[in-house]
Design a protein around this motif. Structure first.
Motif: not given
Length: 352
Positions: A221-235
């Motif tokens: 899941a990635a949250l994009v706020v203008k030029d900032l992207t915050v991503t978290g994940g699991w594989e």
């Protein structure tokens, strides 16, 4: 320090036919590195140095004939095949020598369905002409996909059947069946969420001497706020009967940390928990495309309760005219696998 030149040409006709030829060559300007991570009688095998799998090489990278229309595309010959996020089938473009395939591939759109089918007889590896039997792996490789999009959600089912002829790679013969879904959802006026999930089942196939059936799963899941992207994940790359999920045709470098400690999945499998921050400095006109990222990974085993280690990755990139400049850093802290490893890259790429 290595230098790569990739050059070619393409002829197109208004009927939709095209012919493409492309070669590439890699030169080791400073060659105090080990080009082959396997034993081979070759002067580029230098085990006293760190491994950098970019051997000096000259090769025909692509040679293909293609027909393209509004609803279908057929490609025959040596070609690049990069599917979805390249977790299963990719071009390994981080390496100086690209991975390509001798294949026939058909793509079609029928109503809401996107269909993709390919048969390859050879996997042309990143190791090049001096790698002996690892220059290419022959076999029967079938790649099938069918997907559709409904609003912001795209879903694709896939099947990859890999049967290697080469005894060195027979253990990677496998059949993988799965599904992948992605979605982009607006959260606010300047905020959106990018979601991706995948699950698959892999088991032995063809000439594989092992017998196993293991699960694969990934959530991001990635949250994009203008030029900032915050991503978290699991594989998860699961393990069964002492054999883990493997992805021998993938573009491996983007997954499981840039230190490349898990190009081959350990027999006890792998769990990768990760998070990252990325920012694009769109207001800096002097450095177009200026961007930076920072990521963290925690690596555990899928079975046996092992903690392999942790890794921090960082990058900085921008453009100067025709040049794209990139700096990357990876720092792997070992716990119950391998040793502490740090890597730094500086890359300049010119396109004409």
């Amino acid at each position: 320090m290595t230098l790569r030149l990739r050059a070619g040409f393409e002829l197109k006709h208004s009927s939709g036919l095209s012919f493409l030829a492309e070669s590439e060559g890699t030169l080791g300007i400073v060659n105090d590195y080990n080009a082959f991570p396997f034993t081979i009688a070759n002067s580029q095998r230098r085990p006293q140095f760190a491994t950098v799998a970019d051997p000096m090489n000259i090769e025909l990278n692509r040679l293909q004939l293609q027909y393209r229309s509004a609803k279908a595309t057929v490609t025959v010959g040596r070609q690049r095949i990069a599917l979805d996020d390249q977790r299963w089938i990719g071009a390994a473009a981080w390496r100086q020598n690209e991975q390509t395939f001798d294949a026939v591939r058909g793509e079609a759109r029928i109503g809401p369905l996107n269909l993709d089918a390919a048969y390859a007889s050879s996997q042309r590896t990143v190791f090049g002409i001096d790698a002996g039997p690892r220059q290419s792996f022959d076999g029967d490789f079938i790649m099938l996909g069918a997907g559709a999009k409904a609003g912001p959600v795209a879903v694709k089912g896939f099947a990859y059947l890999l049967d290697y002829d080469n005894a060195l790679f027979a253990a990677n013969s496998s059949q993988t069946y799965g599904v992948r879904a992605t979605a982009t959802l607006p959260v606010g006026r300047i905020v959106k969420a990018n979601l991706a999930g995948s699950c698959a089942r892999q088991s032995d196939y063809g000439g594989n001497p092992a017998s196993y059936s293991a699960d694969y799963a990934a959530l991001q899941a990635a949250l994009v706020v203008k030029d900032l992207t915050v991503t978290g994940g699991w594989e998860l790359l699961g393990s069964d009967n002492g054999r883990a999920v493997q992805t021998p045709m993938a573009s491996l470098h983007p997954f499981n940390g840039w230190a490349d400690m898990f190009l081959t999945t350990p027999n006890t499998g792998l769990k990768d928990y990760y998070g990252s921050l990325a920012y694009r400095f769109s207001g800096v006109k002097a450095l177009p495309g200026l961007n930076a990222s920072l990521a963290y990974h925690r690596f555990d085993s899928a079975t046996g309760g092992l903690h392999y280690g942790d890794e921090w990755d960082a990058s900085l990139g921008f453009k100067l005219g025709r040049a794209t400049i990139l700096a990357k850093y990876a720092d792997y802290h070992a716990e119950q696998m391998a040793t502490d490893t740090r890597k730094v890259w500086l890359q300049v790429e010119f396109g004409y």
